[in-house]
Design an enzyme around this catalytic site. Structure first.
Site, short mmCIF file in Angstrom:
data_model
loop_
_atom_site.label_atom_id
_atom_site.label_comp_id
_atom_site.label_asym_id
_atom_site.label_seq_id
_atom_site.Cartn_x
_atom_site.Cartn_y
_atom_site.Cartn_z
N LYS A 30 -14.83 -29.04 -26.76
CA LYS A 30 -14.12 -28.51 -27.94
C LYS A 30 -13.34 -27.22 -27.68
O LYS A 30 -12.19 -27.09 -28.11
CB LYS A 30 -15.10 -28.32 -29.10
CG LYS A 30 -14.44 -28.19 -30.47
CD LYS A 30 -13.89 -29.50 -31.01
CE LYS A 30 -14.99 -30.30 -31.66
NZ LYS A 30 -14.56 -31.67 -31.99
N CYS A 36 -8.66 6.10 4.36
CA CYS A 36 -7.93 7.01 3.48
C CYS A 36 -8.81 8.20 3.09
O CYS A 36 -9.08 9.03 3.95
CB CYS A 36 -7.35 6.26 2.27
SG CYS A 36 -5.85 7.07 1.68
N GLY A 76 -11.81 8.22 3.03
CA GLY A 76 -12.89 8.10 4.01
C GLY A 76 -12.56 8.82 5.30
O GLY A 76 -13.42 9.42 5.94
N HIS A 95 -4.30 2.08 4.74
CA HIS A 95 -5.22 1.06 4.21
C HIS A 95 -5.08 -0.25 5.00
O HIS A 95 -4.31 -1.13 4.61
CB HIS A 95 -4.89 0.77 2.75
CG HIS A 95 -5.24 1.88 1.82
ND1 HIS A 95 -6.43 1.96 1.14
CD2 HIS A 95 -4.54 2.98 1.46
CE1 HIS A 95 -6.46 3.05 0.41
NE2 HIS A 95 -5.33 3.68 0.58
N GLU A 124 -7.00 -2.70 5.08
CA GLU A 124 -7.53 -3.85 4.33
C GLU A 124 -6.45 -4.65 3.62
O GLU A 124 -6.60 -5.85 3.42
CB GLU A 124 -8.61 -3.39 3.33
CG GLU A 124 -8.14 -2.58 2.12
CD GLU A 124 -7.99 -1.08 2.37
OE1 GLU A 124 -7.88 -0.67 3.55
OE2 GLU A 124 -7.97 -0.32 1.38
N1 GLN Z 1 -7.19 11.10 -2.77
C1 GLN Z 1 -6.67 11.05 -1.44
C2 GLN Z 1 -5.18 11.29 -1.40
O1 GLN Z 1 -4.50 11.14 -2.38
C3 GLN Z 1 -7.02 9.72 -0.77
C4 GLN Z 1 -6.37 8.54 -1.43
C5 GLN Z 1 -7.00 7.21 -1.06
O2 GLN Z 1 -8.14 7.16 -0.60
N2 GLN Z 1 -6.30 6.12 -1.31
O3 GLN Z 1 -4.66 11.63 -0.36
#
Ligand code: GLN
Length: 541
Positions: A192, A384, A386, A509, A511
């Site tokens: 339904k 980044c 990290g 990045h 990923e």
């Molecule tokens: N905040 C950080 C910057 O702007 C890292 C950004 C992120 O991890 N994408 O440089």
């Protein structure tokens, strides 16, 4: 086939989160595997110009394309499935449509006219849908309409696609994705809600051609027959979509249900070519036949919502399958990590990944995680933010700059080891102003060069801050080396500690570029290092 681009619109009914993105990507994969060129587009009915200004809790990860568009995470699925890059044209929001119409109104493009949702907003939507089709590069454009049919905010999109069907009846078809709830008490799948959802669509002037029905139980032929009869579609156009073990099984399940064939029939396209899913099936085989397992901690501050790190978790799946390794991700909230509990919370991990992020919350916990991985010689991968916290941790605990920080978090630090980029300093607007999209990187050596096997690479970015090169000599002297540099502006893109078994931080990045067919080399090398570390640990025990 005829040289006219075909448009396939995918709408959703009954409930949200049924997986329109995965169904769209799976259909695209099957058509691509038959030799057609296909792209996928996502229409998002919210008023933000793009998801770049949204907190990941609101809408999951923000996915960044080569051309620097901040987009919906579904574009990540499209790229991971198709192995073809998307662009700004592949993601359009209501906000972007209104912005464009209002800009035109101010320029006088509609001079003398009352500017209205119909026809001005709907025309703008139609133009945006046709941008990709008009390139002539694609046999099929699959357009996913975000939201659920019946929502007020998606109405202009529904009206626009109705008009497109009216304008190009032979070029357009509609797929509607619905849910068949299972009632345990009566032991039945209920049709339904699907009937009502299709009724709603027909009220808007859209007769779906194909119904894809999500269900946790097998959909019997009698149920398909009933749905077909009441929803006015061919019985073979009622496609069962059972819950899959992984999203990567869905193309194969859809092939079994002949979704691609039904689509080709609906568009009157004849082809003898069956889908060639050799590479895809090899990947699935590897995924299902692992030889070893590693535990990796993903340290982030949005871990309650796994979609916040979608591209990272999928990159682990692709790279893991390539080297027959299952990566068990342990999601660890950076907010909860302290110097006192870090040993206990990270105990037993074979590797540590510190995730990207913005703002102050959770940063000190991330720094503790880096310290733990560095001191205990556990493979570390920082992406980044990290990478930035790895640089801060090294300054504080190796160089002895106790109040070292990123100026994002402490503008008054005496050791701004992470600084705002020059070209970001005078920017006042928040949306779309970061360093975004693909930039070149020259690799100087280390694990990164080993992993990529080539010294010239490009990777995607999304950040405002950078490694402060005025500290470079101190870092080098104490054992943290820049191993990747942007050849144009000399920004540090990668740092490594060569003395450590595996310690790599990247400003970009990686990923976003990982796909089923092209797992990312850095994810492969990180997983390989964690597996080696695990072996060493086991032999000690
Ligand atoms: N905040 C950080 C910057 O702007 C890292 C950004 C992120 O991890 N994408 O440089």
């Amino acid at each position: 086939m005829s040289n006219k681009t075909k448009y396939i619109f995918v709408t959703g009914g009954v409930a949200s989160s049924l997986g329109k993105g995965i169904i769209s990507a799976s259909l695209a994969k099957l058509l691509q595997a038959r030799g057609f060129s296909v792209t996928i587009q996502k229409m998002d009915p919210y008023l933000n110009i793009d998801p770049g200004t949204l907190n990941p809790y609101e809408h999951g990860e923000c996915y960044v394309t080569e051309d620097g568009a901040e987009t919906d995470l579904d574009l990540g699925h499209y790229e991971r499935f198709l192995n073809v890059a998307t662009s700004q044209a592949n993601n359009v929001t209501t906000g972007r449509i209104y912005q464009s119409v209002i800009n035109k109104e101010r320029k006088g493009v509609y001079l003398g006219k009352t500017v209205q949702v119909i026809p001005h907003i709907t025309n703008e939507i139609k133009e945006h849908i046709k941008i990709l089709g008009n390139t002539g590069d694609f046999d099929f454009i699959i357009t996913e309409i975000g939201g659920t049919v019946g929502d007020i905010e998606s109405l202009p999109f529904i009206e626009a696609i109705r008009q497109l069907k009216w304008e190009m009846p032979k070029e357009v078809i509609f797929i509607h994705l619905t849910l068949l709830p299972y009632l345990a008490t009566s032991g039945e799948l209920k049709t339904k809600p699907t009937q009502h959802s299709v009724m709603k669509l027909r009220e808007y002037g859209i007769q779906p051609d194909i119904l894809v029905c999500r269900s946790e139980k097998k959909v019997d032929p009698s149920i398909k027959e009933k749905i077909a009869r009441f929803c006015n579609v061919h019985v073979e156009s009622v496609i069962e979509s059972l819950d899959a073990k992984t999203i990567y099984e869905v193309p194969v399940l859809m092939q079994k249900e002949k979704l691609d064939q039904v689509v080709l029939d609906a568009l009157d396209i004849n082809t003898n070519k069956e889908p060639d899913l050799k590479v895809w099936n090899e990947f699935l085989y590897n995924l299902n036949n692992p030889k070893r397992t590693v535990e990796i901690g993903l340290i982030g501050k949005y871990v309650e919502l796994k979609d916040s790190y979608k591209s990272i978790s999928e990159a682990f799946v692709h790279a893991g399958a390539r080297i027959n390794t299952v990566v068990n991700l342990k999601w660890i909230h950076s907010d909860t990590l302290t110097a006192e509990n870090v040993n206990e919370k990270l105990a037993g991990l074979n590797g540590v990944l510190v995730a990207p992020g913005f703002g102050t919350r959770g940063v000190e916990g991330k720094i503790e995680a880096v310290k733990f991985a560095r001191e205990h010689e556990i493979p570390f991968f920082g992406i980044c933010l990290g990478m930035q916290v790895a640089v801060i941790e090294f300054a504080r605990n190796v160089l002895g700059y106790k109040d070292a920080h990123s100026v994002e978090i402490d503008t008054n630090t005496s050791f701004p080891v992470i600084n705002m980029m020059e070209d970001q300093k005078n920017i006042e607007k928040m949306g779309g102003t970061m360093r975004l999209g693909a930039y070149k990187c020259h690799l100087l050596g280390g694990k990164a060069l080993d992993a990529y096997g080539t010294s010239e690479i490009t990777e995607r970015h999304r950040h405002r801050y950078e490694f402060n090169s005025s500290f470079e000599e101190q870092y080098k002297a104490s054992g943290m080396l820049p191993t990747g540099i942007n050849p144009d502006n000399k920004l540090v893109e990668i740092v490594e500690i060569p003395e450590h078994p595996y310690f790599v931080g990247v400003q970009f990045h990686p990923e976003y570029k990982s796909t089923v067919e092209n797992p990312h080399p850095l994810f492969i090398s990180f997983i390989e290092a964690t597996a080696e570390e695990k072996l060493k640990e086991l032999s000690k025990a």
